[in-house]
Design an enzyme around this catalytic site. Structure first.
Site, PDB file in Angstrom:
ATOM      1  CB  THR A   1      -0.890  -0.010   1.253  1.00  0.00           C
ATOM      2  OG1 THR A   1      -1.580  -1.243   1.300  1.00  0.00           O
ATOM      3  CG2 THR A   1      -1.878   1.134   1.225  1.00  0.00           C
ATOM      4  CD  GLU A   2      -1.268   5.367  -0.693  1.00  0.00           C
ATOM      5  OE1 GLU A   2      -0.543   5.960  -1.529  1.00  0.00           O
ATOM      6  OE2 GLU A   2      -2.509   5.440  -0.713  1.00  0.00           O
ATOM      7  CG  LEU A   3       4.882   2.572  -4.212  1.00  0.00           C
ATOM      8  CD1 LEU A   3       5.880   3.195  -5.185  1.00  0.00           C
ATOM      9  CD2 LEU A   3       4.627   1.128  -4.603  1.00  0.00           C
TER      10      LEU A   3
ATOM     11  CD1 TRP B   1       2.687   6.478  -2.927  1.00  0.00           C
ATOM     12  CD2 TRP B   1       3.181   5.765  -5.001  1.00  0.00           C
ATOM     13  NE1 TRP B   1       1.530   6.048  -3.513  1.00  0.00           N
ATOM     14  CE2 TRP B   1       1.794   5.604  -4.783  1.00  0.00           C
ATOM     15  CE3 TRP B   1       3.713   5.390  -6.237  1.00  0.00           C
ATOM     16  CZ2 TRP B   1       0.945   5.078  -5.772  1.00  0.00           C
ATOM     17  CZ3 TRP B   1       2.866   4.871  -7.211  1.00  0.00           C
ATOM     18  CH2 TRP B   1       1.499   4.719  -6.970  1.00  0.00           C
TER      19      TRP B   1
END
Lengths: 444, 406
Positions: B143-145, B298
């Site tokens: 999730t979300e890098l 990220w």
């Protein structure tokens, strides 16, 4: 500067605003002559400080009177004797107040006031004609103030005239006409805010005349600017929005609430303002009842007075929450500070609020805030909770959330306090000065 | 020589409906809002973009390739509200030029809070990919890098993946660049692919920015930038939200045209090609070890967790919801468990972010709330109700157990 109230003689936000603005302007080196009608009332015991009256008009600086000396270095006060017409009064209240003062007269007997009293009595007698003419009284009052202001103005040197709210507009127009100096009118509230749709035509006319006669209009919010444009036909480019501010105060430690008979496990939700239609006190009560359905350890404090006070007390009793709602009456100075220090939450359910300084003061005292979306201050504050004043369910939902979820209270407090620091009077004063320079230039 | 590796993130959360403390219904999600947002984004982005990619894949006869990571909650909503989106993904899958990546089914932050829940969601998502498109993902994106060494170690232990994707943040790269395949420390098998954030953001954020000195960006210019990497990189990883196409960057900005012509210019250079993440991992050697002791992501400029964990409300909400895991799973009630899992989606916490709130900046994309405070209040009200449901379900269980025992 033409004003109608100034601390400590205040009944609402107007005086607070005038104080904050003049103080900040004074710091910018602006010289201000503040013309004030002389408020004399039974509950203004400190009035001698500002009023050592000789007769109808006199001038004196505040130097040496109070701790305000340094802050208001460039402000000179001129007061004009007048019966205590207050900006938020209805004609009925005005009459009541007059009678009160007449009663009070008998008690007042200090030497220094004798001449004034005699004068005042004469004045009052001449004013107190039969019922049905009360509006005439207000009107006369406003115009006597205007006449006196013109007289004063001729003895003074100044560049611009800055008039606060309708009571001073006729004075502003008159002074401008006589001296040729440009007039700026500052609108802190309109007749529509005070009276809903039941406007007093005469006041509306005075407001309208002032707005159109002015070289520039200052509104306390875009909300007010819109009202001025749509209801008064003032062109938008003539109106400058200058938000009110608040000055950071030193925060004492929070005092324990036991001192005032509230258990320490009880939360306090605060209403602070005049108890009148405009401020939506009944919505506060209705939300309170909903909150009490869900939780018990809450007290609702209503600080202030107003024409709806009795109705609201009765309403609380009828709702069966009388024991949960405390009325403090009108609070001032230290008491205001104390009540903020006790509060867990401040709610301003105003039906119509041109600006609303109180939420800023609450945030300044680290109290989280719920404000109605129908307030001008909603335009500048982001770290507060906002509700429609009529949405009781949502108001109660948010009150409960603040009381129940400590992280919410914490985040609101932290961010809110940070945000309010940016809303200083100095910023407002700078904008105000720009407006002065603009109109003064055009006038030259 | 650089390969261009596209990966698009597709996600839509189940947004909550307005839920006050007085609400007593177990119906938490805003069907109407979710449906209308899904349909709107489908029409502006998913459908036209999928059709465009299909056209490009056909035009370049297999030389143009992309990859997707589509969350389970997004797929559930597509099935429900706009099934035509699913059929266009089906068509893409059939070309053989599209790779699907694995992630947490509910787009959750479970890696940070519950390893148990993390495993469950990853497996659930892999199964979904198998069922939908017959692919078993070999590359994982969290999730979300969100990433650190520990995540890499956990994935290595799970032994399901060849590589993991994360942000090519400056502070983990140091003097190195993102255009190579790397390896996490303590991992023998698992490799690391890093997002080239500069070139990715040129498309995702700056494309339509008229204040940007490179505006307008066209395909030949972008291809030139890719060519310049020749010699100092094997792969250019362009990772971005799929909503970039048509939603963040509107059709009028020329984003679809740009995309359509891009392969033409990139493939002009004989050394360039397009690869999917798995192909990149297979094709290039590991250049170095990248050590990431602290968590990165990220998001925003900070590229850390502050968008989800930046204030007291966020950490409180996260703490409370994960604290309920045991209670929720004890009920064995599929509806309760599903509702709880939908509450794990990271967007709920993103809405509570106060970082940029006063500037009226970002964090606004389909944010259903007027303020982060409203979002926290709503979330906590729902959570409290769910807790009551759990307790009730457990009491009922006990009663029926006692009844059957006696």
């Amino acid at each position: 500067m033409l004003g109608w109230e100034f601390p400590p003689f205040i009944s609402g936000g107007l005086g607070t605003a005038c104080y904050g603005l003049t103080k900040a302007l004074s710091n910018l080196g602006v010289k201000i002559i503040f013309v004030l009608p002389k408020p004399i009332g039974p509950e203004t015991p400190t009035h001698v400080q500002m009023l050592t009256p000789q007769h109808c008009r006199f001038s004196r600086t505040v130097t040496g009177t109070t701790e305000k000396t340094n802050e208001l270095l460039n402000v000179q006060f001129q007061t004009v004797s007048s019966t205590p017409l207050q900006p938020y009064m209805t004609p009925q209240q005005y009459q009541k107040r007059l009678e009160e003062i007449i009663r009070q007269k008998q008690l007042l007997s200090t030497q220094s006031q004798q001449t004034l009293d005699q004068w005042l009595e004469r004045e009052i007698e001449s004013l107190s004609v039969g019922p049905g003419q009360y509006t005439g009284d207000m009107y006369t009052e406003v115009h006597r103030y205007a006449a006196a202001a013109v007289h004063l103005a001729l003895q003074q040197d100044f560049d611009v005239i800055h008039a606060h709210d309708w009571m001073t507009f006729p004075a502003g127009i008159a002074v401008s006409a006589v001296t040729g100096k440009p007039l700026i009118v500052h609108v802190h509230s309109t007749e529509f805010d005070r009276s809903g749709e039941h406007v007093n035509q005469m006041i509306y006319d005075i407001e309208r005349r002032g707005l159109h006669a002015a070289a520039k209009v200052i509104a306390v919010s875009y909300l007010t600017r819109n009202i001025l444009m749509t209801r008064y036909g003032v062109s938008g480019d003539k109106i400058e929005v200058i938000y009110n501010g608040v000055d950071p105060e030193d925060n004492d430690d929070r005092i324990s609430s036991q001192q005032v008979g509230i258990r320490s496990d009880e939360k306090i939700v605060l209403f602070l303002g005049r108890i009148t239609m405009q401020k939506g006190p009944e919505y506060f009560l209705m939300a309170a009842r909903k909150v009490l359905e869900e939780m018990d350890n809450v007290k609702f404090v209503m600080a202030g007075t107003g024409d709806m006070m009795h109705r609201i007390i009765e309403m609380a009793a009828q709702m069966g929450i009388g024991h949960k709602v405390l009325f403090t009456g009108f609070l001032r100075g230290e008491d205001v500070k104390r009540v903020y220090q006790m509060a867990d939450l401040y709610v301003m359910p105003s039906v119509s609020e041109p600006f609303g300084i109180a939420p800023l003061e609450a945030l300044n005292h680290d109290v989280p805030v719920i404000i109605s979306k129908q307030s001008g201050v909603a335009e500048v504050l982001t770290h507060v909770l906002k509700v429609d004043f009529w949405d009781i369910q949502e108001m109660a939902n948010k009150i409960i959330a603040v009381l129940k979820y400590p992280p919410l209270q914490m985040t609101l407090r932290e961010h809110g306090n940070f945000e309010v620091r940016k809303l200083k009077w100095s910023g407002a004063a700078q904008k105000c000065l720009k407006v002065y320079q603009e109109v003064a230039q055009v006038a030259v | 020589m650089p390969s261009v590796c596209f990966y698009f993130q597709v996600h839509q959360p189940f947004r909550l409906r307005h839920y006050t403390v007085f609400d007593k219904s177990g119906n938490y999600f805003d069907e109407f809002k979710n449906a209308s947002i899904c349909r709107k984004v489908a029409n502006k982005c998913y459908l036209p973009s999928n059709r465009l990619l299909l056209k490009m894949i056909q035009r370049y006869e297999g030389r143009f390739k992309v990859s997707f990571s589509i969350t389970g909650v997004a797929i559930e909503q597509f099935k429900k509200y706009c099934p035509e989106v699913i059929s266009t993904f089906d068509a893409l899958a059939e070309t053989g030029c599209v790779e699907f990546l694995a992630e947490t089914y509910y787009h959750s932050l479970s890696f940070l809070y519950s390893r148990n829940e993390f495993y469950e969601e990853v497996r659930q998502h892999i199964e979904l990919m198998q069922k939908m498109w017959g692919q078993t993902p070999r590359v994982f994106r969290n999730t979300e890098l969100i990433y650190n060494n520990q995540l890499a170690e956990t994935l290595e232990e799970m032994n399901l993946f060849d590589a993991v994707i994360t942000e090519g943040a400056d502070r983990i790269l140091g003097h190195r660049n993102a255009n190579f395949v790397y390896r996490p420390p303590n991992c023998k098998h698992l490799k690391l692919l890093l997002k080239n954030y500069s070139l990715s953001d040129d498309i995702a954020f700056r494309f339509s920015n008229r204040g940007w000195e490179e505006w307008p960006l066209d395909a030949p210019k972008f291809a030139r930038w890719i060519d310049q990497i020749n010699g100092c990189g094997h792969t250019v990883n362009l990772f971005m939200d799929y909503e970039t196409f048509g939603e963040h960057q509107w059709e009028e900005t020329g984003i679809f045209d740009f995309m359509y012509h891009l392969p033409e210019y990139i493939l002009r250079h004989p050394d360039n090609d397009f690869k999917t993440p798995s192909e990149v991992v297979r094709s290039y050697p590991v250049m170095d070890v990248i050590d990431v002791p602290h968590v990165i992501s990220w998001a925003d400029l900070e590229r850390d967790l502050s968008a989800w964990l930046g204030n007291a409300m966020q950490s409180n909400a996260l703490h409370e919801v994960y604290k309920m895991e045991k209670l929720v799973k004890q009920t064995n009630n599929p509806q309760i468990i599903e509702d709880w899992k939908k509450l794990l989606t990271s967007d709920h916490f993103y809405y509570m972010c106060t970082k940029y709130f006063s500037d009226g900046d970002v964090h606004k994309y389909f944010n259903p709330y007027e303020s982060p405070y409203d979002s926290y209040i709503n979330y906590m009200n729902v959570l409290n109700h769910l807790r009551e449901r759990c307790k009730q379900a457990l009491t009922e269980q006990k009663v029926s157990e006692q009844a059957s025992a006696s």
